[in-house]
Design an enzyme around this catalytic site. Structure first.
Site, PDB file in Angstrom:
ATOM      1  N   GLY A 243      22.063 -35.129 -49.650  1.00 51.02           N
ATOM      2  CA  GLY A 243      20.778 -35.278 -48.993  1.00 51.02           C
ATOM      3  C   GLY A 243      20.861 -35.766 -47.566  1.00 51.02           C
ATOM      4  N   TYR A 329       8.872 -24.733 -46.389  1.00 49.28           N
ATOM      5  CA  TYR A 329       8.876 -26.170 -46.112  1.00 49.28           C
ATOM      6  C   TYR A 329       8.225 -26.543 -44.786  1.00 49.28           C
ATOM      7  CZ  TYR A 329      12.851 -26.003 -49.423  1.00 49.28           C
ATOM      8  OH  TYR A 329      13.679 -25.783 -50.493  1.00 49.28           O
ATOM      9  N   CYS A 356       5.562  -8.195 -44.207  1.00 50.38           N
ATOM     10  CA  CYS A 356       4.129  -7.977 -44.355  1.00 50.38           C
ATOM     11  C   CYS A 356       3.474  -9.236 -44.941  1.00 50.38           C
ATOM     12  CB  CYS A 356       3.873  -6.760 -45.239  1.00 50.38           C
ATOM     13  SG  CYS A 356       2.183  -6.182 -45.181  1.00 50.38           S
ATOM     14  N   TYR A 385      20.933 -22.877 -46.247  1.00 52.73           N
ATOM     15  CA  TYR A 385      19.745 -22.332 -46.906  1.00 52.73           C
ATOM     16  C   TYR A 385      19.104 -21.156 -46.159  1.00 52.73           C
ATOM     17  CZ  TYR A 385      20.486 -26.702 -49.308  1.00 52.73           C
ATOM     18  OH  TYR A 385      21.069 -27.732 -49.988  1.00 52.73           O
TER      19      TYR A 385
END
Length: 432
Positions: A243, A329, A356, A385
């Protein structure tokens, strides 16, 4: 990552952005090998070499390819996987199975079977039924597995709700209610098929402060003391997850690993010394903090739409299919005009993708020089990511990824073709 400008053109670790775009197409994920190596060695310097009996397992979910796995292996780190696909990738790359740990809140029977048969180093049990499932698989194969229990420490991390994982109301981890946790621990301690080592927690992602790690640690240290009092069995391993943050925007904080880990080690040492027990092994699972800043994505500008008095949209040839984080996010990024590096940023524009979806926005209200169709844009800090969360939405191919160093580029992942996308599709006989 070394970014330089030559006559207004971007160079990444000595490789020209335009040369990379011509050779591999855009969108293109570009990874700096020196940056990844520097991060791995920083972890070694600030943690592994500083404290005995410690390990760092790269969280493969951030970016998992066979090339990345080999780089992690070369730098002496372990590997944290969360799916059968990540485990398969690691094994295909020849990563030592004893250096792999397996996380995940709903491991499938076939995934656990693969892990047991491969003889991986650890399985992090993350559910009330998983222990029974694992014991049955181990018994059928006559193998004993080392395990930790991931617990939910009931701490709130100051990050986006979707990446806060240590709250009591979470899909992850075993609840710490005594009537739930301790019978499960007792069963593991008495099992002939698992070797119970200790506890694991993960409190969230992209954390700038160490408070939630330390609060969760205190909870797990209390569990360690209670386990010793109940059964005189010491905890032999603690895993505090990852983290640790990366820097996405100028001026954004990025704490050194020692900021998180030095106080953790001090508290672990003190608590086990007070118990009269040897300190357990301590494990971390950095992912984003190793690879995020080591990657950027190159795009080619297409349509430019200026709505007077409202907004100027700069469309690129990628979008949410290669970087879902802004839509998912509300993540913010730094953007540069890779073909106009020496020009002043005189316009405020919104960089959007070609999907789209109105939410397909990569960067809202960023400052750039005036750009036009054919220019290249670089979005920084996309190493984590981006590729790992990429999709074929709107049947867009997944981009290539290259590793750059000293003016040389090597392919990590080749660009997906239209034929690749349709290779597994079939027309039912009734429709032919």
């Amino acid at each position: 990552m070394e970014i330089t400008s030559r006559e207004g053109r971007m160079f990444i670790e000595g490789c020209g952005a335009e040369d990379l775009a011509r050779a591999y197409g855009t969108p293109l994920y570009v990874y700096s090998e020196p940056d990844i190596v520097d991060k791995c060695r920083g972890i070694r310097r600030e943690f592994l070499d500083k404290y005995e009996d410690t390990r760092a397992a790269y969280a493969a979910k951030a970016f998992c390819t066979m090339g990345m796995v080999k780089l992690v292996e070369r730098e002496g780190l372990c590997l944290d996987v969360v799916s059968g696909g990540e485990l398969y990738t690691a094994l295909q790359a020849g990563f030592p199975p004893e250096r792999i740990e397996f996380n995940g809140n709903n491991k499938l029977p076939a995934e656990l079977e693969m892990a047991v048969e491969a003889g991986i180093g650890r399985i992090i049990v993350d559910g009330l039924q998983e222990l029974s499932l694992l014991e049955g698989i181990c018994a059928a194969r006559g193998r004993k597995m080392k395990v930790l229990f991931r617990v939910t420490p009931a701490v709130d991390s100051h990050t986006h709700a979707y990446i806060s994982t240590g709250k009591k109301d979470s899909k992850f981890g075993i609840p710490m209610d005594p009537e739930i946790l301790w019978p499960l621990v007792e069963r593991a301690l008495s099992s002939q098929w698992v070797d119970f080592l200790g506890f694991h927690f993960h409190v969230g992602s992209q954390l700038h402060e160490n408070g939630s790690h330390l609060a969760a640690l205190e909870t797990v240290l209390d569990l360690s003391g209670e386990m010793w009092r109940r059964w005189k069995r010491p905890v032999r391993e603690l895993n505090i997850g990852g983290g640790f943050s990366a820097r996405y925007l100028p001026g954004e904080p990025r704490q050194p690993w020692s900021y998180f880990l030095d106080p953790v080690m001090e508290r672990v040492e003190a608590r086990f010394s007070a118990l009269g027990l040897p300190r357990p092994a301590v494990v971390i699972e950095p992912g984003r903090s190793i690879v995020a800043e080591a990657g950027l994505t190159l795009y080619t500008v297409g349509s430019v739409k200026d709505i007077p008095g409202v907004r100027k949209y700069v469309s690129v040839d990628g979008g949410m299919t290669d970087n879902i984080r802004p839509a998912l996010y509300q993540a913010a990024y730094t953007v540069a005009a890779a073909t106009r590096m020496d020009e002043a940023a005189r316009e405020t524009v919104t960089v959007c993708g070609k999907c789209c979806e109105s939410g397909d926005i990569l960067a809202r209200d960023v400052s750039l020089p005036p750009v036009e169709a054919g220019d290249l844009l670089a979005v920084y800090t996309t190493g984590a990511y981006g590729y790992s969360m990429a999709s074929n939405y709107n049947s867009n191919p997944i981009p290539a990824a290259v590793l750059v160093k000293e003016g040389r580029a090597e392919v990590l992942v080749r660009r997906q073709s239209y034929a690749d996308m349709t290779a597994l599709q079939e027309i039912p006989p009734s429709l032919r």
